[in-house]
Design a protein around this motif. Sequence first.
Motif, mmCIF file in Angstrom:
data_model
loop_
_atom_site.group_PDB
_atom_site.id
_atom_site.type_symbol
_atom_site.label_atom_id
_atom_site.label_comp_id
_atom_site.label_asym_id
_atom_site.label_seq_id
_atom_site.Cartn_x
_atom_site.Cartn_y
_atom_site.Cartn_z
ATOM 1 N N ASN A 2 22.063 -16.120 26.476
ATOM 2 C CA ASN A 2 21.282 -16.600 27.629
ATOM 3 C C ASN A 2 21.966 -16.204 28.944
ATOM 4 O OD1 ASN A 2 23.334 -18.446 28.161
ATOM 5 N ND2 ASN A 2 22.205 -20.230 27.426
ATOM 6 N N ASP A 3 21.404 -16.658 30.053
ATOM 7 C CA ASP A 3 21.906 -16.246 31.367
ATOM 8 C C ASP A 3 23.356 -16.655 31.593
ATOM 9 O OD1 ASP A 3 19.442 -15.210 31.879
ATOM 10 O OD2 ASP A 3 18.759 -16.884 33.131
ATOM 11 N N GLU A 4 23.788 -17.673 30.827
ATOM 12 C CA GLU A 4 25.189 -18.116 30.950
ATOM 13 C C GLU A 4 26.094 -17.438 29.932
ATOM 14 O OE1 GLU A 4 23.900 -22.229 30.424
ATOM 15 O OE2 GLU A 4 24.813 -22.703 32.367
ATOM 16 N N GLY A 5 25.536 -16.469 29.199
ATOM 17 C CA GLY A 5 26.339 -15.764 28.196
ATOM 18 C C GLY A 5 26.578 -16.574 26.943
ATOM 19 N N LEU A 6 25.687 -17.533 26.676
ATOM 20 C CA LEU A 6 25.861 -18.433 25.528
ATOM 21 C C LEU A 6 24.692 -18.335 24.556
ATOM 22 C CD1 LEU A 6 27.075 -21.621 27.479
ATOM 23 C CD2 LEU A 6 28.503 -19.892 26.334
ATOM 24 N N VAL A 7 24.959 -18.717 23.314
ATOM 25 C CA VAL A 7 23.924 -18.799 22.298
ATOM 26 C C VAL A 7 24.145 -20.107 21.528
ATOM 27 C CG1 VAL A 7 25.278 -17.483 20.568
ATOM 28 C CG2 VAL A 7 22.785 -17.501 20.419
ATOM 29 N N PRO A 8 23.062 -20.848 21.224
ATOM 30 C CA PRO A 8 23.246 -22.060 20.427
ATOM 31 C C PRO A 8 23.599 -21.702 18.984
ATOM 32 C CG PRO A 8 20.906 -21.738 20.919
ATOM 33 C CD PRO A 8 21.656 -20.656 21.638
ATOM 34 N N ALA A 9 24.538 -22.467 18.419
ATOM 35 C CA ALA A 9 24.982 -22.227 17.044
ATOM 36 C C ALA A 9 24.843 -23.518 16.250
ATOM 37 C CB ALA A 9 26.441 -21.762 17.031
ATOM 38 N N ILE A 10 24.063 -23.446 15.184
ATOM 39 C CA ILE A 10 23.892 -24.584 14.283
ATOM 40 C C ILE A 10 24.955 -24.478 13.202
ATOM 41 C CG2 ILE A 10 22.323 -25.691 12.627
ATOM 42 C CD1 ILE A 10 20.029 -24.072 14.099
ATOM 43 N N ALA A 11 25.672 -25.563 12.951
ATOM 44 C CA ALA A 11 26.633 -25.583 11.838
ATOM 45 C C ALA A 11 26.036 -26.397 10.699
ATOM 46 C CB ALA A 11 27.957 -26.182 12.271
ATOM 47 N N GLN A 12 25.934 -25.756 9.540
ATOM 48 C CA GLN A 12 25.357 -26.390 8.349
ATOM 49 C C GLN A 12 26.380 -26.337 7.215
ATOM 50 O OE1 GLN A 12 22.069 -24.231 6.484
ATOM 51 N NE2 GLN A 12 21.144 -26.120 5.763
ATOM 52 N N GLN A 13 26.554 -27.456 6.534
ATOM 53 C CA GLN A 13 27.428 -27.470 5.364
ATOM 54 C C GLN A 13 26.830 -26.539 4.309
ATOM 55 O OE1 GLN A 13 30.445 -28.728 4.699
ATOM 56 N NE2 GLN A 13 30.385 -28.106 2.545
ATOM 57 N N HIS A 14 27.609 -25.581 3.847
ATOM 58 C CA HIS A 14 27.054 -24.470 3.063
ATOM 59 C C HIS A 14 26.471 -24.903 1.727
ATOM 60 C CE1 HIS A 14 30.203 -23.854 -0.093
ATOM 61 N NE2 HIS A 14 30.866 -24.641 0.723
ATOM 62 N N ASP A 15 27.027 -25.942 1.097
ATOM 63 C CA ASP A 15 26.546 -26.302 -0.240
ATOM 64 C C ASP A 15 25.533 -27.454 -0.223
ATOM 65 O OD1 ASP A 15 28.521 -28.057 0.550
ATOM 66 O OD2 ASP A 15 29.816 -27.729 -1.187
ATOM 67 N N SER A 16 25.767 -28.457 0.583
ATOM 68 C CA SER A 16 24.840 -29.604 0.608
ATOM 69 C C SER A 16 23.616 -29.340 1.480
ATOM 70 C CB SER A 16 25.562 -30.854 1.116
ATOM 71 O OG SER A 16 25.849 -30.721 2.496
ATOM 72 N N GLY A 17 23.741 -28.406 2.417
ATOM 73 C CA GLY A 17 22.639 -28.127 3.328
ATOM 74 C C GLY A 17 22.581 -29.059 4.522
ATOM 75 N N GLU A 18 23.497 -29.997 4.597
ATOM 76 C CA GLU A 18 23.485 -30.953 5.711
ATOM 77 C C GLU A 18 23.711 -30.242 7.050
ATOM 78 O OE1 GLU A 18 25.382 -35.366 6.574
ATOM 79 O OE2 GLU A 18 26.567 -33.925 5.448
ATOM 80 N N VAL A 19 22.862 -30.553 8.022
ATOM 81 C CA VAL A 19 23.071 -30.029 9.366
ATOM 82 C C VAL A 19 24.124 -30.909 10.032
ATOM 83 C CG1 VAL A 19 22.050 -29.578 11.619
ATOM 84 C CG2 VAL A 19 20.772 -29.044 9.541
ATOM 85 N N LEU A 20 25.237 -30.310 10.398
ATOM 86 C CA LEU A 20 26.381 -31.068 10.894
ATOM 87 C C LEU A 20 26.348 -31.258 12.407
ATOM 88 C CD1 LEU A 20 29.050 -29.191 8.745
ATOM 89 C CD2 LEU A 20 28.178 -31.505 8.327
ATOM 90 N N MET A 21 26.025 -30.190 13.125
ATOM 91 C CA MET A 21 26.106 -30.235 14.590
ATOM 92 C C MET A 21 25.473 -28.985 15.173
ATOM 93 S SD MET A 21 30.165 -29.244 14.928
ATOM 94 C CE MET A 21 30.140 -28.606 16.606
ATOM 95 N N LEU A 22 25.280 -29.000 16.463
ATOM 96 C CA LEU A 22 24.932 -27.793 17.202
ATOM 97 C C LEU A 22 25.890 -27.688 18.367
ATOM 98 C CD1 LEU A 22 21.587 -26.246 18.201
ATOM 99 C CD2 LEU A 22 23.249 -26.720 19.996
ATOM 100 N N ALA A 23 26.455 -26.496 18.535
ATOM 101 C CA ALA A 23 27.321 -26.255 19.691
ATOM 102 C C ALA A 23 26.946 -24.885 20.251
ATOM 103 C CB ALA A 23 28.785 -26.324 19.291
ATOM 104 N N TRP A 24 27.709 -24.423 21.220
ATOM 105 C CA TRP A 24 27.383 -23.157 21.879
ATOM 106 C C TRP A 24 28.517 -22.167 21.675
ATOM 107 C CZ3 TRP A 24 22.680 -22.435 24.556
ATOM 108 C CH2 TRP A 24 21.871 -23.568 24.602
ATOM 109 N N MET A 25 28.160 -20.902 21.618
ATOM 110 C CA MET A 25 29.163 -19.839 21.468
ATOM 111 C C MET A 25 28.929 -18.774 22.546
ATOM 112 S SD MET A 25 29.036 -19.388 17.288
ATOM 113 C CE MET A 25 30.726 -18.921 16.907
#
Lengths: 138, 138
Positions: B21-44
């Motif tokens: 985006n204009d700030e040089g960031l992209v949203p990143a979703i972190a998901q537990q690989h085996d359970s599928g649980e969505v853990l958080m969203l942060a920016w990279m």
Amino acid sequence: MTTDNAMPLRSAALLAAIAFNDEGLVPAIAQQHDSGEVLMLAWMNREAIEETLASGAACYWSRSRGRLWRKGETSGQTQRLVDIRVDCDGDVVLLLVDQTGVACHTGRRSCFFRALRGNALETIAEPLVAPSALYGED
Amino acid sequence: MTTDNAMPLRSAALLAAIAFNDEGLVPAIAQQHDSGEVLMLAWMNREAIEETLASGAACYWSRSRGRLWRKGETSGQTQRLVDIRVDCDGDVVLLLVDQTGVACHTGRRSCFFRALRGNALETIAEPLVAPSALYGED
């Protein structure tokens, strides 16, 4: 409380917990409620959240078109709302949905169909439906 | 190709597909690989992605602190990278991770611990660890 009041109270409780960004938007992750598959991420404004709660089907805000985006209105690939959650900071929403057909405009179940494999991005899922079938093009 | 070149090529392939985006960031979703649980969203940002690929552990960009955020550096609650995916438009990243302990600073496994139930937001998960134990406070 009357039935007429139920929906506004419901959306008010949710909206009060959400920290919208400067553009009045919050990112919303859509996850298939039973398989756990992350289907897509889109953006919602207050109106999209109210509409989603009122209709029981995911409605987003299209940043490119600048208007409400009732997911599946054109393609029929709707998302029935099963649960809606807010993160610790209130700046992300998680929608647990039951996806009809495919979430992605490319005809794939999930928008996250490209994965890093070695030094290249590889396509790890093929379309289940032709985009032309979704959008009525030839 | 030499070993020295491998990592830059790897991150280059991924970075080329990302629409920051204009700030040089992209949203990143972190998901537990085996359970599928969505853990958080942060920016990279670009650097956070390069660091994540180089180290094999999730590194984000902290918008509040204005610096790289090596997840778990203080708390020990690291996220080992299992897979990294990009969405159809290239404007969202999905990290499949193996979460050590808890993802949320409140001590909960996932940041999405509040859900709409009737007309109220309810807490649907309790802390597994006291935040004081994570951050060394009394």
